[in-house]
Design an enzyme around this catalytic site. Structure first.
Site, PDB file in Angstrom:
ATOM      1  N   TYR A   1       0.830  -1.210   0.000  1.00 36.74           N
ATOM      2  CA  TYR A   1       0.000   0.000   0.000  1.00 36.74           C
ATOM      3  C   TYR A   1       0.861   1.254   0.000  1.00 36.74           C
ATOM      4  CZ  TYR A   1      -4.084   2.870   1.226  1.00 36.74           C
ATOM      5  OH  TYR A   1      -5.111   3.786   1.232  1.00 36.74           O
TER       6      TYR A   1
ATOM      7  N   SER B   1       1.396  -7.644   2.319  1.00 40.43           N
ATOM      8  CA  SER B   1       0.464  -6.597   2.729  1.00 40.43           C
ATOM      9  C   SER B   1      -0.590  -6.391   1.638  1.00 40.43           C
ATOM     10  CB  SER B   1       1.233  -5.321   3.068  1.00 40.43           C
ATOM     11  OG  SER B   1       0.419  -4.383   3.718  1.00 40.43           O
ATOM     12  N   GLN B   2      -0.719  -5.163   1.105  1.00 40.08           N
ATOM     13  CA  GLN B   2      -1.659  -4.971   0.002  1.00 40.08           C
ATOM     14  C   GLN B   2      -1.358  -5.944  -1.128  1.00 40.08           C
ATOM     15  OE1 GLN B   2      -3.077  -1.051  -2.090  1.00 40.08           O
ATOM     16  NE2 GLN B   2      -1.194  -1.711  -3.103  1.00 40.08           N
TER      17      GLN B   2
ATOM     18  N   ASP C   1       0.916  -7.861  14.437  1.00 41.77           N
ATOM     19  CA  ASP C   1       0.628  -6.997  13.288  1.00 41.77           C
ATOM     20  C   ASP C   1      -0.746  -6.348  13.441  1.00 41.77           C
ATOM     21  OD1 ASP C   1       0.283  -5.787  10.844  1.00 41.77           O
ATOM     22  OD2 ASP C   1       0.760  -7.565   9.659  1.00 41.77           O
TER      23      ASP C   1
ATOM     24  N   HIS D   1       4.184  -5.946  11.442  1.00 37.79           N
ATOM     25  CA  HIS D   1       3.845  -6.061  10.023  1.00 37.79           C
ATOM     26  C   HIS D   1       5.018  -6.551   9.178  1.00 37.79           C
ATOM     27  CE1 HIS D   1       1.196  -5.486   6.674  1.00 37.79           C
ATOM     28  NE2 HIS D   1       1.934  -4.544   6.108  1.00 37.79           N
TER      29      HIS D   1
END
Length: 334
Positions: free
Chosen positions: A92, A186-187, A272, A309
């Site tokens: 992201y 992630s994204q 996370d 994360h």
């Protein structure tokens, strides 16, 4: 960040009921049908990177709405045989950056396509090169909230469509053998998971800390961006909650996971709060449950109790390399 989510023993059994819209499959079938009406591959130009062991091309392909999407295509230099392709999606706020930034997969002997994220690239990294000409729909200013009042207008409808077209692009590029692995963190991990649910002949999925999973619960338990951007939008637009939740139901990674058939490798950090681990486990635990086949696909998940994360970082990448090498070549020497 301290531990804030469910304990690991409960996460391993966490299989929440995800409310899917009745037209979920029809929605995505129609979306992809429109996107595939045009030839996928546009421009392919070699670029000089100063890296003599790798060859790189600047690729433009047709994404959502026929929009041009940029990508870097890199493969080992001097290798004439067709290779499996690893299609990677970025996190992201990041764009595709510069071609020498992400070299793990081509260095491991794979063809590698790194897709730009439309309308992103301005938050960190080295920028992006793909605009999003459809970003004027009602919603918030951030990618996570653009067009969020209607699933047809939502940003992730466009990005996920681009991602599926990136798989088509990888297969159309010279030097690939038709096998395609979707990967991302992630994204990027959430987008790769969506691809696994939408591309029935995908070879494998490798996803770490995927965004967009167990969305209805995620916006209730964390304020960290990008979920926090949705929270902030609803804090102002209080009347929009039902519309927002409906839109999110069309892009939940757990729904895509249920339809997937490819072998899958997951990872998550248990601290996370950006992509809460319950969402990752929900996708893993539901993976392949509704694909219509008698057996679930092979899958595994690695959890890092003391990581946020960043997850397992290089340790997780090592596991990914070994897992994929064994899957494709029966080789655990990677």
């Amino acid at each position: 960040m301290p531990l804030f989510d469910l304990p690991l023993d409960r996460l391993r059994d966490y299989t929440p009921d995800i409310a899917e819209p009745a037209d979920f499959d029809e929605f995505w079938s129609a979306t992809l049908k429109n996107a595939t009406a045009q030839p996928v591959l546009g421009d392919v130009r070699p670029v000089r990177t100063g890296l003599p062991l790798l060859d790189t091309w600047d690729v433009t392909f047709s994404g959502f709405g026929g929009d041009p999407v940029r990508a870097w295509y890199t493969r080992p230099a001097g290798v004439d045989t067709p290779l499996p392709a690893v299609v990677e999606y970025v996190g992201y706020g990041r764009g595709r950056g510069l071609p020498h930034e992400r070299l793990t997969w081509p260095a491991a002997g794979y063809a590698h396509l790194l897709m730009d994220a439309r309308g992103q690239g301005g938050q960190y990294g080295s920028g992006g090169d793909t605009p999003d000409p459809h970003s004027g729909a009602l919603g918030g200013p951030w990618p996570a909230t653009r067009g969020i009042l209607d699933p047809h207008d939502y940003y992730y409808r466009r990005l996920i469509t681009d991602a599926v077209r990136a798989v088509d692009t990888a297969r159309a590029l010279p030097g690939t053998d038709g096998r395609v692995v979707a990967t991302g963190n992630s994204q990027g991990g959430g987008v790769a998971l969506a691809v696994a649910g939408l591309v029935p002949d995908l070879t494998a999925l490798i996803t770490t800390a995927p965004l967009l999973c167990d969305l209805q619960r995620a916006i209730e338990i964390t304020d960290a961006p990008p979920y926090g951007e949705i929270v902030n939008f609803l804090a102002v637009h209080r009347e929009a909650e039902d519309a927002v939740r409906r839109t999110l139901s069309y892009v939940d990674g757990v729904s895509f996971a249920r339809r997937a058939v490819a072998p899958a490798h997951f990872g998550t950090g248990l601290r996370d709060n950006v992509c809460p681990p319950r969402g990752v486990f929900a996708a893993h635990n539901h993976y392949g449950a509704a694909n219509g086949r008698p057996e679930r696909p092979a899958r595994e998940i690695h959890a890092y109790p003391f990581n946020h994360h960043e997850g397992g970082e290089a340790y997780q990448v090592k596991r990914q390399l070994t897992w994929l090498s064994e899957l494709l070549h029966g080789d655990r020497t990677a």
